[in-house]
Every structure is written in C-alpha cells, then in structure tokens.
Motif scaffolding. Structure first.
Motif, PDB file in Angstrom:
ATOM      1  N   VAL A   1      -8.852   5.675  30.733  1.00 50.17           N
ATOM      2  CA  VAL A   1      -9.537   4.275  29.812  1.00 50.17           C
ATOM      3  C   VAL A   1      -8.718   3.865  28.606  1.00 50.17           C
ATOM      4  N   TYR A   2      -8.552   4.702  27.889  1.00 49.79           N
ATOM      5  CA  TYR A   2      -7.539   4.576  26.731  1.00 49.79           C
ATOM      6  C   TYR A   2      -6.339   3.752  27.252  1.00 49.79           C
ATOM      7  N   THR A   3      -5.624   4.100  27.940  1.00 49.24           N
ATOM      8  CA  THR A   3      -4.233   3.348  28.515  1.00 49.24           C
ATOM      9  C   THR A   3      -4.682   2.014  28.889  1.00 49.24           C
ATOM     10  N   LEU A   4      -5.725   1.834  29.405  1.00 53.23           N
ATOM     11  CA  LEU A   4      -6.170   0.355  29.893  1.00 53.23           C
ATOM     12  C   LEU A   4      -6.510  -0.438  28.720  1.00 53.23           C
TER      13      LEU A   4
ATOM     14  N   ASN B   1      -5.792   0.249  25.613  1.00 57.27           N
ATOM     15  CA  ASN B   1      -4.936  -0.026  24.455  1.00 57.27           C
ATOM     16  C   ASN B   1      -3.721  -1.295  24.778  1.00 57.27           C
ATOM     17  N   GLN B   2      -3.798  -1.762  26.104  1.00 54.69           N
ATOM     18  CA  GLN B   2      -2.964  -2.786  26.520  1.00 54.69           C
ATOM     19  C   GLN B   2      -3.891  -4.205  25.491  1.00 54.69           C
ATOM     20  N   HIS B   3      -4.941  -3.959  25.058  1.00 59.32           N
ATOM     21  CA  HIS B   3      -5.440  -5.171  24.672  1.00 59.32           C
ATOM     22  C   HIS B   3      -6.082  -4.969  23.319  1.00 59.32           C
TER      23      HIS B   3
ATOM     24  N   ALA C   1      -9.057   4.106  21.251  1.00 59.84           N
ATOM     25  CA  ALA C   1      -9.254   5.659  21.532  1.00 59.84           C
ATOM     26  C   ALA C   1     -10.851   5.618  21.139  1.00 59.84           C
ATOM     27  N   LYS C   2     -11.391   4.982  20.048  1.00 61.94           N
ATOM     28  CA  LYS C   2     -12.941   5.121  19.904  1.00 61.94           C
ATOM     29  C   LYS C   2     -13.796   4.630  21.003  1.00 61.94           C
TER      30      LYS C   2
END
Length: 273
Positions: A241-244, A246-248, A255-256
């Motif tokens: 979920v973080y990787t997705l 972090n794209q935006h 991260a939060k």
C-alpha cells in the motif's frame, strides 16, 4: 459412431526416461497428436520411434483450430495433446481445446507425468500443503513489480516459472516486494544434467545467482515461502500500500496512511522500496 477420446499427455521436462509406458502407448495409438511446437515434439517422438502425425496447436491458433479438432473427435478419432515439456495447460496452451471438447461431450482423459512446478515443490522443503502457482511473471518490469506487490501478503507458498533472461531481475523485484529475509528456493534445469536446487533467503539466492553465471542459464522454478504470522502479513501488505500511495503522496504521508489502512508499523514503511 461413438466419439473418440482427447488424451492430455504429460511429457518429460528433461530426462526422457520420465515418459511413462502408458504415455508411449497412447502416443503410438492415437490418430494424431496436437503439439505446441511440432519440431520439438517431433524430436521426442523420433527418439521413441513414434510416427503418429502431428498437428500444430499453440496460443496463436488454438481458438481457430479447437473446433476442427473437436469435429475429428466427434467423428470417432482419438487424439492426444502435448506441450513442449511437462503437463499441458500448466502455463501452456490447451484449455480452450479442453473446454470445447468437454462442451461437446467428448471424453477428456489425463495421462499424469512430469510437471516442473510439482517436481520443484517436492524437493524445496517449503510448506506445500497450500501453494499458489503464478506461472510466468510479466516481462515488463512495472507490471511484474505490481503483481509481486499484490502477492506480498499471500500466506501460501508462491511458485513461479522464470526464464534465464529475467531471473536476476525477478529475484531483485521479489526482494523488494517480499523482503530480503523471506525464505525461498530456486530450482534450475530439473531432471537435466546440470540440475541445481538452491535455498536460503531471497537475498541469499540473488547473491548466488549474481556470483555464478551458470546459475543464470536454463529454466527456473522460483518458490517463495508465504507471509508468516499476522505481523509479517501486515508488514507485507503495508509495503504494498505504501508503494502505491508513494507514487502520489510525500513519503511521510504515504507511510502514515498505509499504516492506518493495514496496521503495519509506520517506521518500517517509511522509505520502503
């Protein structure tokens, strides 16, 4: 006239001695053999002195050819289906033909034999009571990484096929998705002269492949142990979920939110790759 039978025949993945006596009998007796690659299958048949006619049936012509094959079966002929190696339909063409034959009321009979995925699992020493076969990962790096991220929280043992062209890149992407410490096994050239089975963590496997050019040659089965306890599963899902996000979004915000959504520790998500 009663319909014939469509025999689904497993062929060796390497060692020709793995072709069963029953498979030999059927391949000699049917009216024709549908093969993914007639040249490769022709070599196998020639080795055993089998002269049964071959019909090319592969992913590019299966839709068009399936009904013609079914018509032959309905006319009373029995036919066989083989792939280049191993068990047909396991990451190989054939399901459209089998579906059409069954829909027409034709008997479809399996002749069990070699299968690279099952052979690899049998020697891996990873949990095999539940596993997920994923076949070949996408060739495009972005699609491959996205698929691996979706699998990060999977608790079953994961089984992949991979080629020599992408084995190094795929192992690197698995490390990014599953973590360096996830147990895994790499089986190469099973039943062949240079068969190797390597185990360790994903980081260990990548180091071994990078250090030895021979370990980047041949055909591979990669098996990755599933996410373990709840914490590991949450962390894997949190990284996905973080990787997705972090794209935006900025890393701290991504991260939060990922931590709130999945329950994974925020500190272990921040800066994840």
């Amino acid at each position: 006239m009663p319909a014939g039978t469509l025999f689904i025949v497993a062929t060796p993945i390497g060692n020709l001695g793995d072709l069963t006596p029953r498979a030999l009998e059927v391949l000699r007796s049917v009216a024709a053999i549908c093969a993914e690659d007639t040249r490769r299958s022709g070599q196998l048949l020639a080795h055993f002195g089998i002269s049964t006619p071959l019909v090319a049936l592969h992913e590019h012509n299966e839709d068009a050819l399936a009904q013609r094959v079914v018509d032959r079966l309905l006319a009373g002929e029995s036919l066989a289906l083989v792939s280049d190696a191993g068990t047909p339909l396991v990451s190989d063409p054939g399901f459209r033909l089998v579906r059409a034959a069954r829909a027409a009321g034709v008997r479809v009979s399996p002749l069990p034999g070699a299968c690279a995925a099952i052979a690899a699992l049998s020697v891996a020493g990873l949990p095999s009571d539940r596993f997920a076969f994923e076949g070949f990962l996408p060739a495009k790096a972005s699609a491959r990484r996205e698929q691996l991220q979706r699998l990060a929280g999977e608790t079953r043992t994961l089984v992949f096929y991979e080629s020599s062209h992408r084995i190094a890149e795929s192992l690197a992407d698995m490390r990014a998705a599953f973590g360096d410490d996830r147990p895994a096994v790499l089986a190469r050239e099973l039943t062949k002269l240079f068969e190797t089975v390597l185990d360790g963590t994903l980081a260990d496997l990548q180091a071994k492949v990078d250090a030895d050019e021979n370990q980047r040659k041949g055909e591979f089965v990669v098996m990755v142990q599933g996410a373990g306890d709840d914490r590991e599963a949450r962390l894997s899902e949190g990284r996905r979920v973080y990787t997705l996000l972090n794209q935006h979004l900025p890393p701290s915000t991504a991260a939060k939110l990922a931590a709130e959504i999945t329950g994974a520790p925020r500190k272990e998500l921040y800066g994840a790759r």
